[in-house]
Design an enzyme around this catalytic site. Sequence first.
Site, mmCIF file in Angstrom:
data_model
loop_
_atom_site.group_PDB
_atom_site.id
_atom_site.type_symbol
_atom_site.label_atom_id
_atom_site.label_comp_id
_atom_site.label_asym_id
_atom_site.label_seq_id
_atom_site.Cartn_x
_atom_site.Cartn_y
_atom_site.Cartn_z
ATOM 1 N N THR A 83 -6.553 -0.643 -12.004
ATOM 2 C CA THR A 83 -5.727 -0.376 -13.174
ATOM 3 C C THR A 83 -4.413 -1.118 -12.991
ATOM 4 O O THR A 83 -4.321 -1.997 -12.134
ATOM 5 C CB THR A 83 -5.543 1.146 -13.398
ATOM 6 O OG1 THR A 83 -4.927 1.364 -14.661
ATOM 7 C CG2 THR A 83 -4.745 1.794 -12.299
ATOM 8 N N TYR A 84 -3.404 -0.756 -13.768
ATOM 9 C CA TYR A 84 -2.088 -1.373 -13.628
ATOM 10 C C TYR A 84 -1.032 -0.274 -13.593
ATOM 11 O O TYR A 84 -1.266 0.848 -14.026
ATOM 12 C CB TYR A 84 -1.817 -2.370 -14.762
ATOM 13 C CG TYR A 84 -1.810 -1.741 -16.129
ATOM 14 C CD1 TYR A 84 -0.618 -1.279 -16.690
ATOM 15 C CD2 TYR A 84 -2.984 -1.571 -16.849
ATOM 16 C CE1 TYR A 84 -0.605 -0.674 -17.944
ATOM 17 C CE2 TYR A 84 -2.979 -0.972 -18.095
ATOM 18 C CZ TYR A 84 -1.783 -0.527 -18.634
ATOM 19 O OH TYR A 84 -1.771 0.078 -19.866
ATOM 20 N N LYS B 217 0.849 -1.194 0.000
ATOM 21 C CA LYS B 217 0.000 0.000 0.000
ATOM 22 C C LYS B 217 0.880 1.238 0.000
ATOM 23 O O LYS B 217 1.828 1.354 0.765
ATOM 24 C CB LYS B 217 -0.927 0.013 1.216
ATOM 25 C CG LYS B 217 -1.809 1.252 1.276
ATOM 26 C CD LYS B 217 -2.982 1.117 2.211
ATOM 27 C CE LYS B 217 -2.611 1.129 3.650
ATOM 28 N NZ LYS B 217 -3.778 1.375 4.540
ATOM 29 N N SER C 246 -3.765 3.147 -17.268
ATOM 30 C CA SER C 246 -2.853 2.822 -16.177
ATOM 31 C C SER C 246 -2.623 3.983 -15.229
ATOM 32 O O SER C 246 -3.183 5.060 -15.381
ATOM 33 C CB SER C 246 -1.508 2.320 -16.696
ATOM 34 O OG SER C 246 -0.802 3.379 -17.316
ATOM 35 N N GLY D 278 -5.626 7.531 -19.149
ATOM 36 C CA GLY D 278 -6.764 6.945 -19.841
ATOM 37 C C GLY D 278 -8.083 7.373 -19.227
ATOM 38 O O GLY D 278 -8.172 8.407 -18.556
ATOM 39 N N PRO D 279 -9.137 6.580 -19.455
ATOM 40 C CA PRO D 279 -10.467 6.953 -18.986
ATOM 41 C C PRO D 279 -10.539 7.224 -17.480
ATOM 42 O O PRO D 279 -11.325 8.064 -17.043
ATOM 43 C CB PRO D 279 -11.334 5.750 -19.361
ATOM 44 C CG PRO D 279 -10.623 5.127 -20.518
ATOM 45 C CD PRO D 279 -9.158 5.341 -20.253
ATOM 46 N N ALA D 280 -9.702 6.546 -16.696
ATOM 47 C CA ALA D 280 -9.721 6.757 -15.250
ATOM 48 C C ALA D 280 -9.294 8.172 -14.874
ATOM 49 O O ALA D 280 -9.562 8.625 -13.762
ATOM 50 C CB ALA D 280 -8.822 5.730 -14.559
#
Length: 116
Positions: free
Chosen positions: A57-58, A9, A25, A73-75
């Site tokens: 995501t990655y 974390k 990502s 991206g979309p996030a």
Amino acid sequence: MQIEVLKSKIHRVRITGADLNYIGSITIDEDLMDAANVIEGEKVTVVNINNGERLETYIIKGTRGSGEITMNGPAARRVQPGDIIIIISYALLEFEEAKNFEPTIIFPNEKTNRLD
């Protein structure tokens, strides 16, 4: 039997950028990746403290020592630069192994995203 447990974390870092036109990502400063024991391509859950959004995501490597945390991206629509997030990764472990497993949790400086 295997169970999914907290592996790593990165607690409370600041979003430094949001790039809607990137494929996808989250870009993370490589120093933070090393400290948190995560690798490029690893699946993570991102929790946005400011608005309650939670997404998967990655990871892609960011510039070492930069403090970069960029949602791509979309996030990118789910965060704003300046938002505080938590980045979480999980691992599948055998039940008995999981009882003794110690996750890696880091607490970077919330203003700089660096380890002081």
